[in-house]
Design a protein around this motif. Structure first.
Motif, PDB file in Angstrom:
ATOM      1  N   TRP A  50      -1.169   2.827   1.479  1.00  0.00           N
ATOM      2  CA  TRP A  50      -1.755   1.482   1.487  1.00  0.00           C
ATOM      3  C   TRP A  50      -2.587   1.222   0.243  1.00  0.00           C
ATOM      4  CZ3 TRP A  50       0.126  -1.983   4.670  1.00  0.00           C
ATOM      5  CH2 TRP A  50       0.791  -1.552   5.807  1.00  0.00           C
ATOM      6  N   ASN A  97       0.392   5.077   8.587  1.00  0.00           N
ATOM      7  CA  ASN A  97      -1.029   4.883   8.289  1.00  0.00           C
ATOM      8  C   ASN A  97      -1.506   5.752   7.127  1.00  0.00           C
ATOM      9  OD1 ASN A  97      -0.609   7.238   9.851  1.00  0.00           O
ATOM     10  ND2 ASN A  97      -2.753   7.276  10.471  1.00  0.00           N
ATOM     11  N   GLN A  98      -0.584   6.318   6.355  1.00  0.00           N
ATOM     12  CA  GLN A  98      -0.978   7.200   5.253  1.00  0.00           C
ATOM     13  C   GLN A  98      -1.865   6.434   4.262  1.00  0.00           C
ATOM     14  OE1 GLN A  98      -0.874   8.514   2.105  1.00  0.00           O
ATOM     15  NE2 GLN A  98      -1.275  10.566   2.826  1.00  0.00           N
ATOM     16  N   LYS A  99      -3.044   6.946   4.010  1.00  0.00           N
ATOM     17  CA  LYS A  99      -4.046   6.214   3.203  1.00  0.00           C
ATOM     18  C   LYS A  99      -3.565   5.954   1.783  1.00  0.00           C
ATOM     19  CE  LYS A  99      -8.068   7.895   5.810  1.00  0.00           C
ATOM     20  NZ  LYS A  99      -7.316   8.695   6.797  1.00  0.00           N
ATOM     21  N   GLY A 125      -5.417   2.056   7.330  1.00  0.00           N
ATOM     22  CA  GLY A 125      -4.633   1.737   6.148  1.00  0.00           C
ATOM     23  C   GLY A 125      -4.781   0.292   5.724  1.00  0.00           C
TER      24      GLY A 125
END
Length: 456
Positions: free
Chosen positions: A433, A428-430, A132
């Motif tokens: 970010w 960490n969700q793309k 991310g």
């Protein structure tokens, strides 16, 4: 931009080595790789758009190492590093008001790692989070060149495709609940909640009737996919997002004539009963279970709500024990597995059922990294939403209604992500970010555009 001769020479040498090796059939892959690198070098924004399209489809490549999105992301990161080194990209693009939160958050993150209860779990968490962070930096560098309407189209189409797969194939379902290409129906619901505001934007901004009908079809499939996930949190997030969208378009309410209102009431009278009839019985039962929350999690038989209540109890205890630096990144499952809740809510005592995450990103960060890091993370997300609001206000002052609408719908998508983090562990969700960095890019672009001249 011209690719340096050294890079071309290196790839050419690799091609010759493969031709002379026992695997000459791999040599054409180098040529294709060179073409891909050349395209990314000239148009890095294409790589970011490709990642946006691949995020919902990552399950198709779970057996490949590395996956397509990781391969594109790594190639794009190396290309941008090279362009920065050659001064082909201005380094001042990395400036953002988000760093004041993110930099100190990472300082506390690494301090927490030094005192972690399990270094292996913390390193795994860092590896996930680094993806991310890399996307955050990439978006800051090239977000200005990205076509945002293409961004919306790719995200909508990609999530819609997974909805079709999940709705009509049991292979992409988890115990009857749609999971798409992911293993968690709630994670799939997050993608749908992210895509719906963009799908609605495409419906409103379509140039002709045929395009509008197509995007209306995609929107209906997204709503259908949301109901198939049976995600109560997804329904809450979706309603919040739609209310904000209605507030943005409140200025257009005077355009509605009495005859329009009549047709709207007729459509509502038809659609609402049909929607209730079409909802899965299990989904209706899950929604009805929310009405008895006031009696306490232990007073009902909803195992899911009881399990979420246990996460709050364990997370609260972790915060009280380590309020400053937490127990270490990624260690919530370790603490949860040591409690009686893990055995009580585990159906088969498998390792994955015992070591559960908090299903609440904020609770997870506060308990694993401490209160200061948690406040910085909340501040980071709040600043992203504030950037969206400022960008919208700047476009409205400049009478750029189209741009203001675009920023509003992207802001709704970002808000959907931030609210959904209350029900899902996904730091960490793309998309999260990417959207955070994009919020600064949108604000900067809006505020740097010239103001309209005043008429005498």
């Amino acid at each position: 931009m011209i690719i340096p001769l050294s890079v071309v020479s290196l790839l050419g040498l690799a091609c010759l080595i493969l031709l002379a090796s026992p695997w000459p059939y791999l040599a054409p892959g180098v040529v294709l790789g060179l073409a891909g690198v050349a395209a990314l070098y000239r148009r890095p924004a294409w790589g970011l758009l490709g990642i946006v399209a691949l995020v919902p489809l990552e399950g198709l490549f779970k057996d490949t190492t590395p996956s397509a999105s990781k391969l594109v992301g790594a190639s794009l990161a190396l290309i941008l590093m090279l362009q920065l080194a050659l001064h082909q990209l201005p380094s001042d693009r990395l400036r953002s008001n988000l760093w004041r939160f993110l930099a100190w958050f990472m300082v506390l993150y690494f301090l927490s790692m030094l005192l972690t209860d399990d270094l292996g779990m913390s390193l795994g968490h860092l590896r996930e989070l680094s993806v991310g962070l890399v996307l955050f930096v990439i978006t800051l560098l090239i977000g200005r060149e990205m076509n945002l309407m293409v961004f919306c189209r790719l995200a909508t189409l990609s999530v819609t495709l997974t909805c079709i797969l999940a709705m009509y194939s049991s292979k992409y379902q988890d115990q009857g609940r749609a999971a798409g290409l992911l293993s968690d129906p709630n994670a799939f619901a997050l993608l749908i909640a992210f895509a719906i505001p963009q799908a609605l934007l495409l419906v409103l901004k379509s140039p002709n009737l045929l395009h509008r009908l197509f995007w209306c079809g995609c929107t209906l499939l997204l709503f259908g996919g949301m109901t198939k996930t049976e995600s109560r949190s997804g329904l809450v997030v979706l309603l919040v997002s739609l209310v904000i969208g209605l507030y943005h378009y409140r200025a257009q309410l005077p355009r509605i004539r009495p005859r329009h209102l009549g047709f709207a009431m007729l459509g509502g009278a038809i659609l609402i009963p049909l929607t209730i009839y079409a909802l899965p019985a299990g989904y209706i039962a899950r929604i009805q279970s929310l009405s008895i929350l006031s009696a306490g999690a232990s007073a009902h038989n909803d195992e899911s709500l009881g399990r979420r209540a246990s996460y709050i109890v364990v997370g609260g205890q972790m915060i009280r024990e380590n309020p400053l630096l937490g127990s270490g990144p990624g260690t919530f499952p370790l603490h949860y597995a040591s409690t009686g809740y893990s055995k009580a809510f585990s159906a088969n005592r498998k390792l994955g059922d015992l070591y559960r995450r908090a299903h609440n990103t904020y609770l997870e960060i506060f308990s694993e990294l401490g209160i200061p890091a948690g406040l910085l993370f909340v501040g980071l997300l709040g600043m992203g939403l504030f950037n969206m609001q400022r960008a919208r206000s700047a476009w409205l002052k400049r009478h750029e209604w189209e741009q203001a609408d675009l920023v509003t719908h992207l802001g709704m998508s970002l808000l959907s992500l931030t609210v959904f983090l209350l029900f899902l562990s996904a730091p960490n969700q793309k998309y999260l970010w990417i959207m955070l960095a994009l919020s600064w890019v949108l604000r900067l672009k809006a505020e740097q555009s010239p103001l309209p001249e005043r008429q005498a």
